[in-house]
Write an enzyme that holds these catalytic residues in place. Structure first.
Site, PDB file in Angstrom:
ATOM      1  N   HIS A 157      -8.241  -5.127   0.046  1.00 11.75           N
ATOM      2  CA  HIS A 157      -6.939  -4.365   0.193  1.00 11.75           C
ATOM      3  C   HIS A 157      -6.074  -4.770   1.124  1.00 11.75           C
ATOM      4  O   HIS A 157      -4.870  -4.944   1.101  1.00 11.75           O
ATOM      5  CB  HIS A 157      -7.266  -2.747   0.608  1.00 11.75           C
ATOM      6  CG  HIS A 157      -5.912  -1.784   0.478  1.00 11.75           C
ATOM      7  ND1 HIS A 157      -5.198  -1.609  -0.660  1.00 11.75           N
ATOM      8  CD2 HIS A 157      -5.336  -1.418   1.517  1.00 11.75           C
ATOM      9  CE1 HIS A 157      -4.269  -0.751  -0.382  1.00 11.75           C
ATOM     10  NE2 HIS A 157      -4.221  -0.678   0.843  1.00 11.75           N
ATOM     11  N   ASP A 190     -10.012  -4.946  -4.368  1.00  8.22           N
ATOM     12  CA  ASP A 190      -9.632  -3.975  -3.509  1.00  8.22           C
ATOM     13  C   ASP A 190     -10.516  -2.709  -3.420  1.00  8.22           C
ATOM     14  O   ASP A 190     -10.560  -1.964  -4.565  1.00  8.22           O
ATOM     15  CB  ASP A 190      -8.103  -3.350  -3.856  1.00  8.22           C
ATOM     16  CG  ASP A 190      -7.111  -2.819  -3.105  1.00  8.22           C
ATOM     17  OD1 ASP A 190      -7.881  -1.679  -2.522  1.00  8.22           O
ATOM     18  OD2 ASP A 190      -6.046  -2.952  -3.079  1.00  8.22           O
ATOM     19  N   SER A 211       0.972  -1.235  -0.047  1.00  9.79           N
ATOM     20  CA  SER A 211      -0.082   0.055  -0.059  1.00  9.79           C
ATOM     21  C   SER A 211       0.851   1.066   0.257  1.00  9.79           C
ATOM     22  O   SER A 211       1.670   1.385  -0.865  1.00  9.79           O
ATOM     23  CB  SER A 211      -0.935  -0.061   1.152  1.00  9.79           C
ATOM     24  OG  SER A 211      -2.096   0.923   1.191  1.00  9.79           O
TER      25      SER A 211
END
Length: 270
Positions: free
Chosen positions: A247, A219, A150
């Site tokens: 995610h 996601d 991320s």
């Protein structure tokens, strides 16, 4: 007619002022939104095996977690997501250690028990200090595998741009923080307002090392199309999309099949 014109001009003026005020609020508050910065007590880190600190050029220290690799094995240098902290990387490090790899993670300024305030420049400084620490441990450049998740993918990409790493893993990557801002608040000029930009897509073409991208198809934070777009820009990239994964669970689904893929790639590039 004259009164209507005055009312219209007043409406336009007030609307414009409110819009500018909203832009100013976003500009001022953006780092608190990008970096929620979970905190922890220093005592939870200081006396645990593997934890220590690395110095920054600013004179501050940031925490790190280090598990040396077996002789001849690579070391994964991992940069965590914006809602995570160093303490929560123990499990990942131990699992990679069980797979025969070394592991190093570094905290961001202002996160966990580390002092300072997070920023793009600050995260890069922490990352480079960690890589310098690894060099001091005798780890060869060809045995360094960059890893980001991320937010941390932008840090990993910048370190690769600076010449670190023999290969790189990106989990749930974004193309840039500017693009994320445009997606989150499409009615505001994110291109002008974003202070921390993390322009991974712009950097990708100049990064020659092999790259593995793992992205959940569901996601809900960073759209999977961003991972696919990045994969098309790197000279040597393989993109794996995971059906049903979001995610935060992309490495944990299906019996940790994607974690195993990450570990295998880190070990030998396959």
């Amino acid at each position: 007619m004259q009164r209507l014109r005055r009312l219209l001009m007043a409406f336009v003026l007030i609307t414009g002022m409110l819009y500018l005020a909203l832009c100013a609020v976003l500009f001022a508050a953006q780092r608190s939104l990008i970096y929620p910065a979970p905190q922890t007590e220093p005592s939870k880190l200081r006396d645990q095996p593997g934890f220590g600190v690395v110095p920054l050029a600013t004179g501050l220290n940031v925490d790190r977690f280090y598990l040396p690799a077996p002789p001849g094995a690579p070391t994964v240098v991992h940069f965590h997501g914006n809602g995570e902290q160093l303490l929560w990387q123990q499990g990942l490090g131990q699992a990679l250690g069980d797979a025969g790899l070394g592991f190093l993670a570094v905290e961001y300024p202002g996160y966990g028990a580390s002092p300072g305030s997070p920023s793009e420049a600050g995260l890069y400084a922490s990352a480079e200090a960690a890589l310098q620490f690894l060099r001091e441990q005798g780890v060869k450049p060809e045995d360094v595998v960059l890893s980001g998740r991320s937010l941390g993918t932008g840090v990993a990409v910048e370190m690769a741009r600076r010449g670190y790493g023999a290969r790189m893993v990106l989990v749930s990557p974004y193309t840039s923080m500017v693009a994320m801002g445009q997606r989150t608040v499409p009615f505001l000029p994110a291109t002008l307002l974003m202070r921390d930009r993390y322009l991974s897509l712009d950097k990708a073409r100049d990064i020659p090392i092999p790259v593995l991208i793992i992205h959940g198809e569901q996601d809900e934070v960073v759209p999977v199309d961003m991972g696919r777009t990045l994969g098309q820009r790197f000279p040597q990239a393989r993109v794996v999309t995971v059906p049903g994964a979001g995610h935060n669970d992309v490495l944990e689904r299906d019996g940790q099949q994607e974690f195993a893929r990450l570990a295998t790639f880190a070990l030998d590039g396959t």
